[in-house]
Design a protein around this motif. Structure first.
Motif, PDB file in Angstrom:
ATOM      1  N   TRP A  20       0.832  -1.201   0.000  1.00 25.56           N
ATOM      2  CA  TRP A  20       0.000   0.000   0.000  1.00 25.56           C
ATOM      3  C   TRP A  20       0.874   1.260   0.000  1.00 25.56           C
ATOM      4  N   ALA A  21       1.931   1.259   0.815  1.00 26.73           N
ATOM      5  CA  ALA A  21       2.812   2.424   0.910  1.00 26.73           C
ATOM      6  C   ALA A  21       3.498   2.714  -0.418  1.00 26.73           C
ATOM      7  N   GLN A  22       3.930   1.660  -1.112  1.00 30.64           N
ATOM      8  CA  GLN A  22       4.575   1.847  -2.413  1.00 30.64           C
ATOM      9  C   GLN A  22       3.611   2.426  -3.432  1.00 30.64           C
ATOM     10  N   MET A  23       2.393   1.929  -3.439  1.00 36.20           N
ATOM     11  CA  MET A  23       1.386   2.465  -4.365  1.00 36.20           C
ATOM     12  C   MET A  23       1.030   3.909  -4.020  1.00 36.20           C
ATOM     13  N   LYS A  24       0.944   4.177  -2.699  1.00 37.16           N
ATOM     14  CA  LYS A  24       0.589   5.512  -2.239  1.00 37.16           C
ATOM     15  C   LYS A  24       1.639   6.537  -2.631  1.00 37.16           C
ATOM     16  N   VAL A  25       2.904   6.216  -2.423  1.00 34.44           N
ATOM     17  CA  VAL A  25       3.950   7.179  -2.734  1.00 34.44           C
ATOM     18  C   VAL A  25       4.037   7.413  -4.240  1.00 34.44           C
ATOM     19  N   LYS A  26       3.821   6.374  -5.037  1.00 34.11           N
ATOM     20  CA  LYS A  26       3.873   6.536  -6.486  1.00 34.11           C
ATOM     21  C   LYS A  26       2.711   7.390  -6.980  1.00 34.11           C
ATOM     22  N   PHE A 154      20.480  -9.786  12.824  1.00 33.15           N
ATOM     23  CA  PHE A 154      19.303  -9.170  12.210  1.00 33.15           C
ATOM     24  C   PHE A 154      18.774  -8.033  13.085  1.00 33.15           C
ATOM     25  N   GLY A 155      19.066  -8.095  14.368  1.00 35.34           N
ATOM     26  CA  GLY A 155      18.685  -7.001  15.261  1.00 35.34           C
ATOM     27  C   GLY A 155      19.297  -5.678  14.831  1.00 35.34           C
ATOM     28  N   ALA A 156      20.493  -5.731  14.235  1.00 31.01           N
ATOM     29  CA  ALA A 156      21.133  -4.506  13.735  1.00 31.01           C
ATOM     30  C   ALA A 156      20.332  -3.902  12.594  1.00 31.01           C
ATOM     31  N   VAL A 157      19.737  -4.768  11.764  1.00 29.09           N
ATOM     32  CA  VAL A 157      18.887  -4.298  10.663  1.00 29.09           C
ATOM     33  C   VAL A 157      17.654  -3.594  11.216  1.00 29.09           C
ATOM     34  N   VAL A 158      17.076  -4.182  12.241  1.00 29.20           N
ATOM     35  CA  VAL A 158      15.899  -3.578  12.880  1.00 29.20           C
ATOM     36  C   VAL A 158      16.261  -2.224  13.483  1.00 29.20           C
ATOM     37  N   LEU A 159      17.393  -2.157  14.167  1.00 30.90           N
ATOM     38  CA  LEU A 159      17.841  -0.899  14.752  1.00 30.90           C
ATOM     39  C   LEU A 159      17.997   0.169  13.675  1.00 30.90           C
ATOM     40  N   PHE A 160      18.584  -0.199  12.552  1.00 26.88           N
ATOM     41  CA  PHE A 160      18.776   0.743  11.443  1.00 26.88           C
ATOM     42  C   PHE A 160      17.439   1.282  10.955  1.00 26.88           C
ATOM     43  N   GLN A 161      16.469   0.395  10.776  1.00 27.49           N
ATOM     44  CA  GLN A 161      15.155   0.823  10.291  1.00 27.49           C
ATOM     45  C   GLN A 161      14.453   1.724  11.295  1.00 27.49           C
ATOM     46  N   LEU A 162      14.588   1.421  12.566  1.00 29.85           N
ATOM     47  CA  LEU A 162      13.942   2.231  13.597  1.00 29.85           C
ATOM     48  C   LEU A 162      14.590   3.616  13.711  1.00 29.85           C
ATOM     49  N   VAL A 163      15.920   3.664  13.621  1.00 31.50           N
ATOM     50  CA  VAL A 163      16.619   4.947  13.684  1.00 31.50           C
ATOM     51  C   VAL A 163      16.317   5.791  12.450  1.00 31.50           C
ATOM     52  N   THR A 164      16.039   5.130  11.333  1.00 38.20           N
ATOM     53  CA  THR A 164      15.727   5.845  10.096  1.00 38.20           C
ATOM     54  C   THR A 164      14.448   6.676  10.225  1.00 38.20           C
ATOM     55  N   LEU A 165      13.510   6.224  11.032  1.00 39.08           N
ATOM     56  CA  LEU A 165      12.220   6.920  11.150  1.00 39.08           C
ATOM     57  C   LEU A 165      12.377   8.372  11.617  1.00 39.08           C
ATOM     58  N   ALA A 199       3.528  10.556   2.255  1.00 38.97           N
ATOM     59  CA  ALA A 199       3.426   9.270   1.550  1.00 38.97           C
ATOM     60  C   ALA A 199       4.784   8.581   1.527  1.00 38.97           C
ATOM     61  N   ALA A 200       5.840   9.358   1.279  1.00 33.95           N
ATOM     62  CA  ALA A 200       7.189   8.784   1.258  1.00 33.95           C
ATOM     63  C   ALA A 200       7.568   8.255   2.638  1.00 33.95           C
ATOM     64  N   ALA A 201       7.162   8.975   3.683  1.00 34.97           N
ATOM     65  CA  ALA A 201       7.480   8.552   5.044  1.00 34.97           C
ATOM     66  C   ALA A 201       6.860   7.210   5.376  1.00 34.97           C
ATOM     67  N   MET A 202       5.691   6.933   4.797  1.00 32.20           N
ATOM     68  CA  MET A 202       5.024   5.661   5.077  1.00 32.20           C
ATOM     69  C   MET A 202       5.820   4.469   4.572  1.00 32.20           C
ATOM     70  N   ALA A 206       6.684   1.289   6.837  1.00 30.56           N
ATOM     71  CA  ALA A 206       6.439  -0.074   6.375  1.00 30.56           C
ATOM     72  C   ALA A 206       7.709  -0.918   6.451  1.00 30.56           C
ATOM     73  N   ALA A 207       8.839  -0.324   6.087  1.00 34.63           N
ATOM     74  CA  ALA A 207      10.116  -1.052   6.147  1.00 34.63           C
ATOM     75  C   ALA A 207      10.469  -1.409   7.593  1.00 34.63           C
ATOM     76  N   ALA A 208      10.214  -0.484   8.511  1.00 33.48           N
ATOM     77  CA  ALA A 208      10.488  -0.759   9.924  1.00 33.48           C
ATOM     78  C   ALA A 208       9.575  -1.856  10.449  1.00 33.48           C
ATOM     79  N   LEU A 209       8.300  -1.809  10.055  1.00 32.53           N
ATOM     80  CA  LEU A 209       7.353  -2.839  10.480  1.00 32.53           C
ATOM     81  C   LEU A 209       7.750  -4.206   9.936  1.00 32.53           C
TER      82      LEU A 209
END
Length: 225
Positions: A20-26, A154-165, A199-202, A206-209
Protein backbone atom coordinates in the motif's frame (compact mmCIF):
# COMPACT_ATOMS: atom_id res chain seq x y z
CA UNK A 1 15.54 -12.97 2.00
CA UNK A 2 12.57 -15.23 2.82
CA UNK A 3 11.90 -18.89 3.43
CA UNK A 4 8.38 -20.20 3.91
CA UNK A 5 7.02 -21.82 7.06
CA UNK A 6 4.00 -21.45 9.33
CA UNK A 7 5.39 -18.25 10.89
CA UNK A 8 5.18 -16.52 7.51
CA UNK A 9 1.71 -15.33 8.55
CA UNK A 10 3.44 -12.83 10.87
CA UNK A 11 4.70 -10.98 7.80
CA UNK A 12 1.32 -10.62 6.08
CA UNK A 13 0.29 -7.29 7.73
CA UNK A 14 3.71 -5.78 6.96
CA UNK A 15 3.57 -7.04 3.36
CA UNK A 16 0.13 -5.48 2.87
CA UNK A 17 1.20 -2.16 4.38
CA UNK A 18 4.40 -2.18 2.30
CA UNK A 19 2.47 -2.74 -0.92
CA UNK A 20 0.00 0.00 0.00
CA UNK A 21 2.81 2.42 0.91
CA UNK A 22 4.57 1.85 -2.41
CA UNK A 23 1.39 2.46 -4.36
CA UNK A 24 0.59 5.51 -2.24
CA UNK A 25 3.95 7.18 -2.73
CA UNK A 26 3.87 6.54 -6.49
CA UNK A 27 0.34 7.84 -6.97
CA UNK A 28 0.91 10.89 -4.75
CA UNK A 29 4.21 11.75 -6.43
CA UNK A 30 2.64 11.35 -9.87
CA UNK A 31 -0.32 13.53 -8.88
CA UNK A 32 1.75 16.45 -7.62
CA UNK A 33 4.35 16.03 -10.36
CA UNK A 34 1.66 17.40 -12.65
CA UNK A 35 1.13 20.50 -10.49
CA UNK A 36 3.60 23.29 -11.25
CA UNK A 37 4.68 25.64 -8.51
CA UNK A 38 3.80 29.32 -8.73
CA UNK A 39 7.40 30.50 -8.42
CA UNK A 40 8.59 28.08 -11.09
CA UNK A 41 11.79 26.97 -9.38
CA UNK A 42 13.21 23.58 -10.34
CA UNK A 43 14.10 20.98 -7.75
CA UNK A 44 17.80 21.62 -8.40
CA UNK A 45 17.36 25.38 -7.95
CA UNK A 46 15.50 24.91 -4.68
CA UNK A 47 18.15 22.53 -3.37
CA UNK A 48 20.89 24.99 -4.30
CA UNK A 49 19.10 27.93 -2.70
CA UNK A 50 18.45 26.07 0.53
CA UNK A 51 21.96 24.65 0.74
CA UNK A 52 23.47 28.10 0.20
CA UNK A 53 21.16 29.62 2.82
CA UNK A 54 22.70 27.19 5.34
CA UNK A 55 26.24 27.97 4.24
CA UNK A 56 26.60 24.60 2.49
CA UNK A 57 28.17 26.09 -0.63
CA UNK A 58 30.52 23.14 -1.02
CA UNK A 59 27.72 20.56 -1.33
CA UNK A 60 27.09 20.01 -5.06
CA UNK A 61 23.68 19.16 -6.50
CA UNK A 62 23.97 16.41 -9.11
CA UNK A 63 21.52 14.56 -11.31
CA UNK A 64 21.32 10.79 -10.91
CA UNK A 65 19.52 8.28 -13.07
CA UNK A 66 16.43 6.39 -11.98
CA UNK A 67 13.07 7.30 -10.48
CA UNK A 68 12.71 8.38 -6.85
CA UNK A 69 16.42 7.72 -6.37
CA UNK A 70 16.94 11.10 -4.72
CA UNK A 71 19.27 11.14 -1.72
CA UNK A 72 21.87 13.08 0.20
CA UNK A 73 25.18 11.26 0.52
CA UNK A 74 26.70 12.26 3.89
CA UNK A 75 29.93 10.38 3.20
CA UNK A 76 30.79 12.35 0.05
CA UNK A 77 28.61 15.37 0.94
CA UNK A 78 26.72 15.33 -2.36
CA UNK A 79 23.06 15.95 -3.11
CA UNK A 80 21.78 13.65 -5.86
CA UNK A 81 18.41 14.23 -7.49
CA UNK A 82 16.55 12.08 -10.00
CA UNK A 83 15.54 13.54 -13.41
CA UNK A 84 11.91 13.85 -12.21
CA UNK A 85 13.09 16.15 -9.44
CA UNK A 86 16.25 17.83 -10.72
CA UNK A 87 14.74 19.71 -13.66
CA UNK A 88 11.08 19.75 -12.69
CA UNK A 89 9.18 22.78 -11.37
CA UNK A 90 6.45 20.64 -9.81
CA UNK A 91 5.36 20.75 -6.18
CA UNK A 92 6.44 17.13 -5.82
CA UNK A 93 9.94 17.87 -7.10
CA UNK A 94 10.38 20.86 -4.81
CA UNK A 95 9.14 18.89 -1.80
CA UNK A 96 11.59 16.06 -2.44
CA UNK A 97 14.51 18.43 -3.10
CA UNK A 98 13.80 20.27 0.15
CA UNK A 99 13.56 16.97 2.02
CA UNK A 100 17.00 15.90 0.82
CA UNK A 101 18.32 19.31 1.80
CA UNK A 102 16.90 18.59 5.23
CA UNK A 103 19.29 15.64 5.44
CA UNK A 104 22.23 17.88 4.50
CA UNK A 105 21.24 20.27 7.27
CA UNK A 106 20.99 17.36 9.71
CA UNK A 107 24.51 16.35 8.74
CA UNK A 108 25.85 19.86 9.21
CA UNK A 109 24.21 20.18 12.63
CA UNK A 110 25.30 16.71 13.79
CA UNK A 111 21.75 15.46 14.21
CA UNK A 112 22.17 12.46 16.54
CA UNK A 113 19.86 9.91 14.83
CA UNK A 114 21.57 10.59 11.48
CA UNK A 115 24.98 10.10 13.07
CA UNK A 116 23.83 6.82 14.62
CA UNK A 117 22.39 5.61 11.33
CA UNK A 118 25.56 6.50 9.43
CA UNK A 119 27.72 4.78 12.04
CA UNK A 120 25.89 1.46 11.81
CA UNK A 121 25.66 1.32 8.00
CA UNK A 122 28.78 -0.94 7.63
CA UNK A 123 27.38 -3.33 10.25
CA UNK A 124 23.97 -3.40 8.55
CA UNK A 125 25.48 -3.98 5.12
CA UNK A 126 27.11 -7.11 6.50
CA UNK A 127 24.37 -8.34 8.83
CA UNK A 128 21.44 -7.93 6.41
CA UNK A 129 22.62 -10.96 4.41
CA UNK A 130 24.87 -12.72 6.91
CA UNK A 131 22.09 -12.93 9.51
CA UNK A 132 19.95 -15.11 7.24
CA UNK A 133 22.83 -17.32 6.14
CA UNK A 134 23.94 -17.93 9.73
CA UNK A 135 20.35 -18.46 10.89
CA UNK A 136 19.72 -21.05 8.15
CA UNK A 137 22.96 -22.82 9.03
CA UNK A 138 21.76 -22.91 12.62
CA UNK A 139 18.54 -24.52 11.42
CA UNK A 140 20.37 -27.09 9.32
CA UNK A 141 22.84 -28.05 12.03
CA UNK A 142 20.35 -27.51 14.88
CA UNK A 143 22.76 -25.10 16.50
CA UNK A 144 21.22 -22.74 19.05
CA UNK A 145 24.46 -20.79 19.03
CA UNK A 146 24.23 -20.04 15.29
CA UNK A 147 20.50 -19.27 15.55
CA UNK A 148 21.16 -16.71 18.27
CA UNK A 149 23.95 -15.10 16.28
CA UNK A 150 21.62 -14.84 13.28
CA UNK A 151 18.94 -13.19 15.39
CA UNK A 152 21.45 -10.80 16.94
CA UNK A 153 22.80 -9.76 13.54
CA UNK A 154 19.30 -9.17 12.21
CA UNK A 155 18.69 -7.00 15.26
CA UNK A 156 21.13 -4.51 13.74
CA UNK A 157 18.89 -4.30 10.66
CA UNK A 158 15.90 -3.58 12.88
CA UNK A 159 17.84 -0.90 14.75
CA UNK A 160 18.78 0.74 11.44
CA UNK A 161 15.15 0.82 10.29
CA UNK A 162 13.94 2.23 13.60
CA UNK A 163 16.62 4.95 13.68
CA UNK A 164 15.73 5.85 10.10
CA UNK A 165 12.22 6.92 11.15
CA UNK A 166 13.17 10.05 13.14
CA UNK A 167 15.78 10.90 10.51
CA UNK A 168 13.20 10.91 7.71
CA UNK A 169 10.41 12.60 9.67
CA UNK A 170 12.75 15.32 10.88
CA UNK A 171 14.05 15.98 7.35
CA UNK A 172 10.47 16.38 6.09
CA UNK A 173 9.55 18.73 8.94
CA UNK A 174 12.62 20.85 8.23
CA UNK A 175 11.76 20.91 4.52
CA UNK A 176 8.18 22.08 5.03
CA UNK A 177 9.20 24.81 7.48
CA UNK A 178 11.87 26.12 5.12
CA UNK A 179 9.60 26.04 2.05
CA UNK A 180 6.93 27.97 3.91
CA UNK A 181 9.28 30.34 5.72
CA UNK A 182 11.17 31.32 2.58
CA UNK A 183 7.95 31.62 0.54
CA UNK A 184 9.13 29.07 -2.01
CA UNK A 185 5.71 27.40 -1.87
CA UNK A 186 2.41 28.89 -0.78
CA UNK A 187 -0.80 27.67 0.86
CA UNK A 188 -2.14 24.65 -1.01
CA UNK A 189 1.31 24.08 -2.50
CA UNK A 190 2.65 23.41 1.01
CA UNK A 191 -0.21 20.97 1.57
CA UNK A 192 0.69 19.19 -1.66
CA UNK A 193 4.36 18.93 -0.72
CA UNK A 194 3.33 17.63 2.70
CA UNK A 195 1.19 14.94 1.04
CA UNK A 196 4.16 13.80 -1.05
CA UNK A 197 6.54 13.68 1.93
CA UNK A 198 3.96 11.99 4.17
CA UNK A 199 3.43 9.27 1.55
CA UNK A 200 7.19 8.78 1.26
CA UNK A 201 7.48 8.55 5.04
CA UNK A 202 5.02 5.66 5.08
CA UNK A 203 7.45 3.56 3.05
CA UNK A 204 9.95 3.89 5.91
CA UNK A 205 7.29 3.00 8.46
CA UNK A 206 6.44 -0.07 6.37
CA UNK A 207 10.12 -1.05 6.15
CA UNK A 208 10.49 -0.76 9.92
CA UNK A 209 7.35 -2.84 10.48
CA UNK A 210 8.65 -5.50 8.10
CA UNK A 211 12.01 -5.62 9.89
CA UNK A 212 10.36 -5.94 13.32
CA UNK A 213 8.02 -8.65 11.98
CA UNK A 214 10.96 -10.57 10.54
CA UNK A 215 12.83 -10.32 13.84
CA UNK A 216 9.78 -11.65 15.71
CA UNK A 217 9.57 -14.49 13.22
CA UNK A 218 13.22 -15.39 13.71
CA UNK A 219 12.83 -15.33 17.47
CA UNK A 220 9.86 -17.73 17.28
CA UNK A 221 11.70 -20.08 14.91
CA UNK A 222 14.83 -20.06 17.07
CA UNK A 223 12.79 -21.03 20.13
CA UNK A 224 11.20 -23.95 18.29
CA UNK A 225 14.58 -25.57 17.73
Amino acid sequence: MFFYDSTFIILIPALIISAWAQMKVKSTFDKFSRVRSINGYTGAQVARMLLDSEGLYDVPVEQISGRLTDHYDPRNRVMRLSPDVYGSTSIAAIGVAAHETGHAIQHQRHYAPLQIRSAIVPVVNFSSNASWIIFLLGFIFRSTYLLNIGVLLFGAVVLFQLVTLPVEFDASNRALKILSGRAILYGDEIKGAKSVLSAAAMTYVAAALMAVSQLLRLLILSREE
